[in-house]
Motif scaffolding. Sequence first.
Motif, mmCIF file in Angstrom:
data_model
loop_
_atom_site.group_PDB
_atom_site.id
_atom_site.type_symbol
_atom_site.label_atom_id
_atom_site.label_comp_id
_atom_site.label_asym_id
_atom_site.label_seq_id
_atom_site.Cartn_x
_atom_site.Cartn_y
_atom_site.Cartn_z
ATOM 1 N N LYS A 131 8.882 -8.800 2.199
ATOM 2 C CA LYS A 131 7.355 -8.952 1.852
ATOM 3 C C LYS A 131 6.802 -7.511 1.726
ATOM 4 C CE LYS A 131 6.798 -13.414 4.345
ATOM 5 N NZ LYS A 131 6.578 -13.976 3.302
ATOM 6 N N ILE A 132 6.324 -7.518 0.505
ATOM 7 C CA ILE A 132 5.438 -6.210 0.356
ATOM 8 C C ILE A 132 4.116 -6.251 0.081
ATOM 9 C CG2 ILE A 132 5.083 -4.508 -1.687
ATOM 10 C CD1 ILE A 132 7.931 -4.914 -2.386
ATOM 11 N N SER A 133 3.330 -5.628 0.574
ATOM 12 C CA SER A 133 1.769 -5.838 0.519
ATOM 13 C C SER A 133 1.458 -4.528 -0.002
ATOM 14 C CB SER A 133 1.283 -5.650 2.191
ATOM 15 O OG SER A 133 1.634 -6.765 2.888
ATOM 16 N N LEU A 134 0.487 -4.806 -1.019
ATOM 17 C CA LEU A 134 -0.149 -3.894 -2.044
ATOM 18 C C LEU A 134 -1.707 -4.048 -1.864
ATOM 19 C CD1 LEU A 134 2.140 -4.362 -5.339
ATOM 20 C CD2 LEU A 134 2.459 -2.680 -3.342
ATOM 21 N N GLY A 135 -2.343 -2.731 -2.009
ATOM 22 C CA GLY A 135 -3.710 -2.985 -1.929
ATOM 23 C C GLY A 135 -4.582 -2.012 -2.993
ATOM 24 N N PHE A 136 -5.416 -2.248 -3.541
ATOM 25 C CA PHE A 136 -6.392 -1.556 -4.490
ATOM 26 C C PHE A 136 -7.763 -1.558 -4.453
ATOM 27 C CE2 PHE A 136 -2.516 -3.601 -6.205
ATOM 28 C CZ PHE A 136 -1.907 -2.736 -6.666
ATOM 29 N N ASN A 137 -8.477 -0.237 -4.423
ATOM 30 C CA ASN A 137 -9.728 -0.424 -4.233
ATOM 31 C C ASN A 137 -10.247 0.377 -5.594
ATOM 32 O OD1 ASN A 137 -10.152 -1.343 -1.968
ATOM 33 N ND2 ASN A 137 -10.470 0.434 -0.707
ATOM 34 N N GLY A 138 -11.272 -0.146 -6.392
ATOM 35 C CA GLY A 138 -11.751 0.601 -7.633
ATOM 36 C C GLY A 138 -13.140 0.490 -7.892
ATOM 37 N N LYS A 139 -13.739 0.968 -8.819
ATOM 38 C CA LYS A 139 -15.062 1.139 -9.147
ATOM 39 C C LYS A 139 -15.437 0.557 -10.522
ATOM 40 C CE LYS A 139 -16.244 5.116 -5.729
ATOM 41 N NZ LYS A 139 -16.843 6.207 -6.061
#
Length: 432
Positions: free
Chosen positions: A405-413
Motif C-alpha cells: 500500500k502506498i499513501s500519497l498526499g498533495f496540498n495546493g492553491k
Amino acid sequence: AILQRRVRKAVVSTQSTGVVLVVGCQAHSWMSCPPSLDTRPNRGGNTVGPCEREGKTKIVTEVNAGDRLKVGWTSNNHAGGWVRLALVPDGQHKVYEHFEKNVLKIVCYGHDERKGRTAYGDCVHPCNARKGCEFMSNKYDGNRYDTTIKIPYNLKDGVYVLQYMSAMSGHKTFYYSCARLKISGGKPSLPCKRTGKAPVAYGCMAGMAIPLSKYEKNTKMGNFCFAPNGLGDQDADMRKVPVNPECDPRITCQLSVNSKACMKEDSMSKITNAWDPKQTCSGAVRPGPEPTCSDGIKNNGEQMVDCGGPECDACYEEPTEPEDMRIYSDLVYNEKVLLERGMMEVRSKITIRKEASNWTFTIFLDKPVKWTHFWNCKLISHNEYNTIWTFGPMPWTKHVKPGQKISLGFNGKFENDGERPQTVTKSFVEAT
C-alpha cells in the motif's frame, strides 16, 4: 448618504494580488430592469414574497408579443446563485404556486469574472454588471446580472406580473421582486402545452447556501409560445435588441461597499436618476460581436481563454489509463477544497496488484491548481495551464509489489474566483 446607514463598509484588498474581500454588506437584491413594483433606490430586499409591496406610483412597462425585454437586477456586492423568472396574469401574482407553474427560465445571478474580483461569495458593486445600452446577446455570457426574455406570442392582451426570485451568495432565503408588464398583440388560440421544467443557464457560479434544486422544486415551465406559430425556443433570437436597452440595472454607487471604486466603473457616473436608472444610448443599439475561439477573451462558455467549453477545442488532452498498464487493485482518492482560502488537499491510498519497478500518478483537474507540497512522490511535469500534473516515485516508493500500500498526499492553491476545482480523472500506471 441614505444607504450608508444600511450598508456597513468593510473592504479588504491586497494590491499585490488584486483580491477583494467584501464582508458585512446587507443581504438584498431586487429587479431593476424593467422597473420593479418598488423603485426606491434605498429599499431593502423582500424575503416574504411572492412580490414586494408596491410603491406609491404604479409603473407598467408596455411590450408586444414577440418583443425581447431586458431583465436585470442590482448586484448589491453579492455573487453566485441563480435567478428564477416567471410570468403570470395580474391578479394571480399573490399566490406562490401560480409563479411556480409558469416559469420562463432560470439564469445566473452573476459574479465579477475579472481576475481577483470575486471572493467569499461577494464582489464590489457593480461587480462588472452590464451597463445600460448593452444587453446579453450570447447564451454563454450570463454572469453580468442581467438577461433578456422573449414575450410569449400566446398571451391574451392585458397586464402581467414578471417575478424575480433569487438566493444570491451565501443567503439562506429567497428574495422576491416583481414588475408589471402590459402585453399586447398576442394570439391566445396558439396551442403551446409544455411539460417539464424550465431551462437553466450555462456556466453559473453556484450559490453558497441554496442549491439549484430548490429553485426548481415544484416548478414547471409555463405553457408559453416563443414562435409566432407554436412552441419555439425563447432564446433563439437572443441577438435581437430588447425594447428597453437603455435601462441600467446597476442603479447607483450608493449600493456599493466602495463607492469611489464603483464610480470608476464604465458609465456609472452617467446614471443621473437612481429611481429610473438609464443610460443615453448614442446611435443605434446593436448586439455585441459574436464570440469566437480566437478573440483572446474568455467568453462563449470557455474554460480558459479561447479553449474548452461547449464551443471551442479542449484546452488539453485528457490522460488515459490503459488497462494493461494498470498496476493497482484499489485506489482511494479523497479531495478537500477550502474555497474561502483558495486551497485544495488530496489524499490517496493505492493498493498494488502487479509488481513494477517504476510508476506515474497523474491528476487531471477542471481548473488550474498549483500543487505546492506533496509527499511520497516527486513532480515530473505539469502542463501550461496547471491542470494536468504527473508525479513519479521517491526512491523508497519506486519498486512496488503486490499487496503493498502506498499513501500519497498533495496540498495546493488556486485562484478563488468562487468556483471549486475538481478532479476530473486520475491515473496510476507503470512507467515505461
